[in-house]
Design a protein around this motif. Structure first.
Motif, PDB file in Angstrom:
ATOM      1  N   ILE A  52       0.839  -1.213  -0.017  1.00  8.02           N
ATOM      2  CA  ILE A  52       0.064   0.138  -0.089  1.00  8.02           C
ATOM      3  C   ILE A  52       0.731   1.212  -0.085  1.00  8.02           C
ATOM      4  CG2 ILE A  52      -1.790   1.293   1.293  1.00  8.02           C
ATOM      5  CD1 ILE A  52      -2.664  -1.240   2.514  1.00  8.02           C
ATOM      6  N   GLU A  53       0.558   1.968  -0.870  1.00  8.73           N
ATOM      7  CA  GLU A  53       1.363   3.353  -1.127  1.00  8.73           C
ATOM      8  C   GLU A  53       0.351   4.275  -0.726  1.00  8.73           C
ATOM      9  OE1 GLU A  53       3.303   3.431  -4.753  1.00  8.73           O
ATOM     10  OE2 GLU A  53       4.398   1.373  -4.536  1.00  8.73           O
ATOM     11  N   ALA A  54       0.718   5.399   0.194  1.00  8.18           N
ATOM     12  CA  ALA A  54      -0.028   6.533   0.368  1.00  8.18           C
ATOM     13  C   ALA A  54      -0.500   7.291  -0.873  1.00  8.18           C
ATOM     14  CB  ALA A  54       0.326   7.371   1.681  1.00  8.18           C
ATOM     15  N   ALA A  56      -0.235   6.376  -4.004  1.00  6.45           N
ATOM     16  CA  ALA A  56      -0.773   5.734  -5.193  1.00  6.45           C
ATOM     17  C   ALA A  56      -2.221   6.007  -5.527  1.00  6.45           C
ATOM     18  CB  ALA A  56      -0.670   4.378  -4.929  1.00  6.45           C
ATOM     19  N   ALA A  58      -6.022   6.091  -5.642  1.00  2.75           N
ATOM     20  CA  ALA A  58      -7.150   5.452  -4.894  1.00  2.75           C
ATOM     21  C   ALA A  58      -7.493   4.027  -5.428  1.00  2.75           C
ATOM     22  CB  ALA A  58      -8.186   6.056  -4.640  1.00  2.75           C
ATOM     23  N   LYS A  60      -6.043   2.044  -7.285  1.00  4.02           N
ATOM     24  CA  LYS A  60      -4.911   1.017  -7.045  1.00  4.02           C
ATOM     25  C   LYS A  60      -5.037   0.298  -5.507  1.00  4.02           C
ATOM     26  CE  LYS A  60      -0.133  -0.043  -6.986  1.00  4.02           C
ATOM     27  NZ  LYS A  60       1.553   0.590  -7.164  1.00  4.02           N
ATOM     28  N   ASN A  61      -5.145   1.354  -4.534  1.00  3.66           N
ATOM     29  CA  ASN A  61      -5.052   0.694  -3.096  1.00  3.66           C
ATOM     30  C   ASN A  61      -6.446   0.207  -2.824  1.00  3.66           C
ATOM     31  OD1 ASN A  61      -2.572   1.811  -2.162  1.00  3.66           O
ATOM     32  ND2 ASN A  61      -3.182   3.918  -1.943  1.00  3.66           N
ATOM     33  N   LYS A  62      -7.707   0.674  -3.447  1.00  4.73           N
ATOM     34  CA  LYS A  62      -8.828  -0.150  -3.147  1.00  4.73           C
ATOM     35  C   LYS A  62      -8.888  -1.414  -3.697  1.00  4.73           C
ATOM     36  CE  LYS A  62     -13.420   0.079  -5.243  1.00  4.73           C
ATOM     37  NZ  LYS A  62     -14.446   0.628  -6.204  1.00  4.73           N
ATOM     38  N   LEU A  64      -6.295  -3.450  -4.199  1.00  2.00           N
ATOM     39  CA  LEU A  64      -5.316  -4.106  -3.198  1.00  2.00           C
ATOM     40  C   LEU A  64      -6.077  -4.507  -2.106  1.00  2.00           C
ATOM     41  CD1 LEU A  64      -2.291  -5.231  -3.012  1.00  2.00           C
ATOM     42  CD2 LEU A  64      -1.687  -3.065  -1.812  1.00  2.00           C
ATOM     43  N   ILE A  65      -7.017  -3.640  -1.406  1.00  3.29           N
ATOM     44  CA  ILE A  65      -7.467  -4.094  -0.155  1.00  3.29           C
ATOM     45  C   ILE A  65      -8.581  -5.066  -0.386  1.00  3.29           C
ATOM     46  CG2 ILE A  65      -8.762  -3.471   1.790  1.00  3.29           C
ATOM     47  CD1 ILE A  65      -7.059  -0.741   1.657  1.00  3.29           C
ATOM     48  N   PHE A  93      -4.610   7.358   6.053  1.00  5.12           N
ATOM     49  CA  PHE A  93      -4.519   6.749   4.521  1.00  5.12           C
ATOM     50  C   PHE A  93      -6.128   6.212   4.302  1.00  5.12           C
ATOM     51  CE2 PHE A  93      -5.543   2.419   2.711  1.00  5.12           C
ATOM     52  CZ  PHE A  93      -4.810   2.616   1.566  1.00  5.12           C
ATOM     53  N   LEU A  97      -8.334   7.880   1.055  1.00  2.10           N
ATOM     54  CA  LEU A  97      -8.957   7.000   0.253  1.00  2.10           C
ATOM     55  C   LEU A  97     -10.347   7.269  -0.040  1.00  2.10           C
ATOM     56  CD1 LEU A  97      -8.523   4.391  -1.503  1.00  2.10           C
ATOM     57  CD2 LEU A  97      -9.209   3.167   0.766  1.00  2.10           C
TER      58      LEU A  97
END
Length: 443
Positions: A52-54, A56, A58, A60-62, A64-65, A93, A97
């Motif tokens: 997770i990259e702060a 990056a 949103a 992408k992070n979404k 990933l989770i 974070f 997001l």
């Protein structure tokens, strides 16, 4: 520089004030690199959290989770850590997001299906002794925002529990943090009534000082009122709490575009509520809104919004019988300068004073003769009496029957410092009475 500008824009509030400190705090928190494998709560999923990259996107992070939903459970478990830095990192974070991508709320809905809860961990954090205000504000924002967007995952008890904690004497949040959490939950149709009826919420929203409160506070309070304007039952309470006076005061004293624009939106909603619409007309919102057109605004479209709202209120003013408004004001025992005391009003309504055996005129005289009448009411009453004498065919005769001339002359000679306006209006009234008399003598 571009990144710093984006941060400043994200953290800009209604008054456009310098929030460089808030942006710096934000950067400092996200610059911290948590060693997830060194924390017991996150040791098991450290390899995922490291991805997770702060900064990056949103999306992408979404993704990933969502692909590793158990990570969210580990993040919530981490909220119990005594080390503030990783907790602040996680809260910031999730805050960024959700603000960047509202579809990310689906993460929490999916987590709930897997029995992963955010309510207990975040409530425990808020109730922890010594929790810092930054973490408390972000935790309250995160929990209230998810409640609003995913209401099926929470109960009324959960909502009232959060409100009770935030409004309690030992609330760890800042004043603005509490307001943000309240407005977040008010967005939900499911929980709006439960929040509004929670002890302390009404006062927190409606007791704010329109003259001195910082504009972020004003904005949040007006936003809360806007949410409540969609609820018919809440609108009734707003009328009882004289919300239109609050909006009028904000429109009068605030010159922050974001606040003014939201006030106009609120007024548009209130025009559809009969009782509040009457208050808009009675409280002089037309004059307050019209005055906004003479201010300097950066957004040219705001001028169109102001003119449009002024036209809508003016239409309501014309539809509502002005004489009925005048009688209602007389019955309150307090008169205020406004449209129903203008020359235009008297030119159109002077003959209507004959109704009910000149009842309105007798009430007016009663206010003049009463020793309890306040200075502004006395000044307005003197003005209105002079207008009646001038414009009604039997004005002088009717006023003579009421035996108020002596009282007007007494007010004209008053030496009280607060009666300056009263003396002026009493003098003008006497001049009209005498002019009327001279005209009779000429005839």
């Amino acid at each position: 520089m571009a990144e710093a500008a984006t941060l400043m824009e994200k953290y800009t509030v209604a008054d456009g004030s310098d929030l460089s400190k808030a942006a710096e705090t934000h950067q400092e928190i996200l610059a911290f690199k948590p060693q997830w494998e060194s924390y017991e709560a996150t040791k098991g999923c450290a390899h995922i959290l490291r991805l997770i990259e702060a900064d990056a996107p949103a999306i992408k992070n979404k993704a990933l989770i969502q692909a590793h939903i158990a990570v969210l459970g580990s993040c919530m478990t981490a909220m119990s850590m005594q080390d503030d830095k990783p907790v602040q990192w996680l809260l910031t974070f999730f805050y960024d997001l959700l603000r960047e991508d509202s579809t990310a709320y689906s993460i929490f809905e999916e987590a709930a299906k897997g029995q992963i809860t955010i309510y207990k961990p975040l409530m425990a954090l808020l109730g922890r002794q010594g929790v810092d205000s930054y973490s408390a504000d972000k935790a309250a924002w995160l929990l209230s925002a998810v409640m609003s967007h995913v209401p099926r995952c929470f109960s009324q008890v959960d909502v009232t529990g959060l409100m009770a904690l935030l409004l309690g004497a030992k609330s760890p949040c800042t004043e603005l943090g509490v307001l943000e959490a309240i407005t977040n939950v008010l967005k939900s149709d499911v929980f709006r009534s439960a929040v509004w009826t929670q002890p302390g919420v009404m006062d927190r929203i409606l007791s704010i000082d329109s003259k001195s409160a910082p504009s972020p506070y004003l904005y949040k309070c007006v936003f809360a009122i806007w949410m409540l304007s969609f609820d018919s039952e809440a609108s009734k309470t707003l009328k009882e709490r004289q919300v239109i006076k609050k909006i009028r005061d904000i429109v009068t004293y605030s010159r922050v575009e974001k606040v003014i624009r939201l006030c106009l939106t609120v007024l548009k909603n209130f025009l559809g509520h009969k009782g509040l619409c009457e208050d808009i007309v009675e409280e002089g919102l037309l004059e307050a809104v019209q005055q906004l057109e003479f201010e300097k605004w950066r957004d040219a479209e705001l001028y169109d919004d102001i003119r449009d709202m002024a036209a809508q209120i003016a239409s309501e003013v014309n539809e509502m019988s002005n004489f009925e408004r005048y009688e209602r004001e007389l019955q309150t025992g307090h008169l205020q300068w406004g449209f129903i005391h203008s020359s235009k009003f008297w030119a159109e309504n002077s003959l209507k004073f004959e109704s009910n055996d000149f009842r309105a005129l007798k009430l007016l005289a009663g206010l003049l003769l009463s020793p309890l009448t306040d200075a502004t009411t006395l000044a307005v009453a003197c003005h209105d009496l002079g207008e009646f004498v001038t414009l009604h065919p039997f004005g002088k005769k009717k006023v003579a029957q009421l035996q108020v001339k002596e009282r007007v002359m007494e007010l004209m000679g008053s030496t009280e410092a607060s009666f300056r306006e009263v003396r002026r209006e009493a003098l003008l009234c006497c001049q009209k009475l005498m002019l009327n008399k001279w005209q009779d003598m000429d005839k």
